[in-house]
Design a protein around this motif. Structure first.
Motif, PDB file in Angstrom:
ATOM      1  N   ALA A   1       4.129   0.055  -6.853  1.00  0.00           N
ATOM      2  CA  ALA A   1       3.501   1.319  -7.512  1.00  0.00           C
ATOM      3  C   ALA A   1       2.254   0.899  -7.883  1.00  0.00           C
ATOM      4  O   ALA A   1       2.122   0.175  -8.674  1.00  0.00           O
ATOM      5  N   ALA A   2       1.088   1.256  -7.250  1.00  0.00           N
ATOM      6  CA  ALA A   2      -0.259   1.032  -7.158  1.00  0.00           C
ATOM      7  C   ALA A   2      -1.030   2.039  -7.378  1.00  0.00           C
ATOM      8  O   ALA A   2      -1.076   2.652  -6.312  1.00  0.00           O
ATOM      9  N   GLY A   3      -1.518   2.492  -8.301  1.00  0.00           N
ATOM     10  CA  GLY A   3      -2.473   3.599  -8.410  1.00  0.00           C
ATOM     11  C   GLY A   3      -1.653   4.989  -8.878  1.00  0.00           C
ATOM     12  O   GLY A   3      -0.379   5.125  -8.819  1.00  0.00           O
ATOM     13  N   LEU A   4      -2.476   6.037  -9.062  1.00  0.00           N
ATOM     14  CA  LEU A   4      -1.794   7.275  -9.387  1.00  0.00           C
ATOM     15  C   LEU A   4      -1.012   7.693  -8.680  1.00  0.00           C
ATOM     16  O   LEU A   4      -0.053   8.799  -9.030  1.00  0.00           O
ATOM     17  N   ARG A   5      -1.051   7.593  -7.268  1.00  0.00           N
ATOM     18  CA  ARG A   5      -0.452   8.136  -6.100  1.00  0.00           C
ATOM     19  C   ARG A   5       1.277   7.953  -6.133  1.00  0.00           C
ATOM     20  O   ARG A   5       1.877   8.599  -5.902  1.00  0.00           O
ATOM     21  N   ALA A   6       1.599   6.605  -7.165  1.00  0.00           N
ATOM     22  CA  ALA A   6       2.987   6.460  -7.176  1.00  0.00           C
ATOM     23  C   ALA A   6       3.546   7.490  -8.108  1.00  0.00           C
ATOM     24  O   ALA A   6       4.589   8.048  -7.761  1.00  0.00           O
ATOM     25  N   PRO A   7       3.249   7.534  -9.236  1.00  0.00           N
ATOM     26  CA  PRO A   7       3.845   8.805 -10.430  1.00  0.00           C
ATOM     27  C   PRO A   7       3.549  10.009  -9.924  1.00  0.00           C
ATOM     28  O   PRO A   7       4.658  10.928  -9.815  1.00  0.00           O
TER      29      PRO A   7
END
Length: 396
Positions: free
Chosen positions: A240-246
């Motif tokens: 999970a790296a960056g806002l794309r993950a949540p």
């Protein structure tokens, strides 16, 4: 010569014979969930709502026994069901109460999905089987007191301290938090937004239950305060790296809402139809008046349209082709129309519509929360608008 009138009645979701578009497995899963809800939730949910408390741990264990938790995920004790089957389960759950569906959504589509999609193999083995069984309850810490629709501005921070991480900040309106055993918490780091698996309780973590809610009262909601929480290196979700993950996790949960809102609307319409058939005014059932039938017709049409939209999105998901803005279309339309149906059904019940003896106003109150959580209507309009125009209106 006048032909005889056909007075047979049709339930709201049978108007277009939509069951024929489902597989036998879909219908079987729906039947199991509907029966569980009938036996375990419906007799008690009005009392849970009034008390502002539900037996979340007991429900989680029962839902885990029938494979509801993380049911659309594969492996690690999860059922590996289709997206359509998961959607039908959400519909039946929310037909009882949005808060009960939220328990399942947050557990499976947020907390479990985050670990399943972004976690290490060790994290998956440690948490997912117990979560699928309902023995461990999870929550998802993204929303903050001052950062709801704009998660990119989150104030929660994580910094390295040797091989450990130190986490500080706060999360607000977190479903399941007061009863959770583990939280997936999102924080800003020097490397961007990252996710952490935080066992509860962990020193430095304080969870406060949010009381005095007027909506989702059968759901457990809390605030998470993080005061220099020390976590080992293996608490980090490695993929999970960056806002794309949540945001990817939110897309998973929003998909369930697309279906769930239909369940609340169907239940309201069912209750209103039954009530109008037995309520007499001016010497006849109010279901026989033209204005009442016009209301029923309009509501049933919107319910069918929403169901067809949910089914289409489910088929896209099962084919691996579902895009986030398509989920936004589903949440925007189905929640908005479900709330309109609930409000209209309340008018048909008249003064009885505000009584806790009927579920209609409870559904309407719950849908007021569903309308704004996991993306407000305005946010979804902007997501759709960006896709149509190629221009971002966020922050404008």
């Amino acid at each position: 010569m006048t032909e005889a009138t056909d007075v047979r009645t049709t339930s709201p979701l049978d108007l277009l014979d939509l069951d024929g578009s489902l597989t036998g497995e879909d219908r079987q899963i729906r039947s199991v969930v509907a029966q569980l809800v009938t036996d375990r939730v419906r007799p008690h949910v009005a009392g849970w709502y009034e008390a502002g408390r539900a037996p979340v741990r007991e429900l989680a264990l029962e839902f885990g026994r029938v494979g509801l938790l993380g049911m659309h995920l594969s492996g690690y004790g999860c059922a590996g069901a289709s997206a359509v089957a998961y959607g039908l389960a959400c519909l039946e759950l929310e037909a009882a109460d949005s808060g009960v569906r939220s328990l399942v959504s947050v557990q499976g589509s947020l907390a479990m999905y985050a670990i399943w999609r972004y976690g290490s193999e060790e994290q998956k083995q440690r948490w997912l089987p117990a979560m699928a069984a309902g023995e461990v309850i999870g929550c998802f810490g993204l929303t903050e007191p001052d950062h709801g629709s704009d998660p990119a501005s989150m104030a929660t921070r994580a910094r390295r301290d040797g091989s450990d991480w130190l986490l500080g900040g706060g999360k607000m309106w977190i479903t399941n938090a007061p009863v959770a055993d583990v939280a997936v918490v999102w924080a800003r780091t020097d490397e961007g937004v990252r996710g952490f698996v935080v066992p509860l309780p962990t020193p430095g973590v304080t969870v406060r239950e949010i009381r005095h809610k007027m909506s989702l009262r059968a759901s457990s909601t809390g605030e998470i305060v993080l005061d220099e929480v020390r976590l080992p290196a293996d608490a980090l979700l490695p993929a999970a790296a960056g806002l794309r993950a949540p945001l990817g996790c939110l897309t998973e949960a929003r998909y369930g809402i697309v279906w769930g809102a239909l369940g609340a609307a169907r239940d309201c319409l069912r209750v209103a139809l039954d009530y109008a058939g037995g309520r007499e005014q001016f010497g006849r059932p109010i279901a026989g008046f033209q204005l009442t039938q016009a209301k029923f017709a309009d509501m049933a049409v919107e319910l069918q349209k929403g169901y067809l939209l949910a089914l289409h999105l489910g088929r896209l998901a099962d084919a691996g082709r579902l895009r986030p803005e398509q989920v936004s279309v589903g949440k925007l339309n189905n929640v908005r129309e479900a709330l309109a149906i609930a409000r209209q059904c309340r008018t048909i019940l008249g003064a009885n519509g505000i009584s806790g003896e009927y579920p209609v106003l409870r559904h309407a109150n719950n849908l007021e929360s569903v309308l704004t959580y996991e993306g407000t209507s305005e946010i979804h309009q902007l997501v759709i608008g960006q896709r149509l125009t190629g221009l971002s209106a966020f922050g404008g």
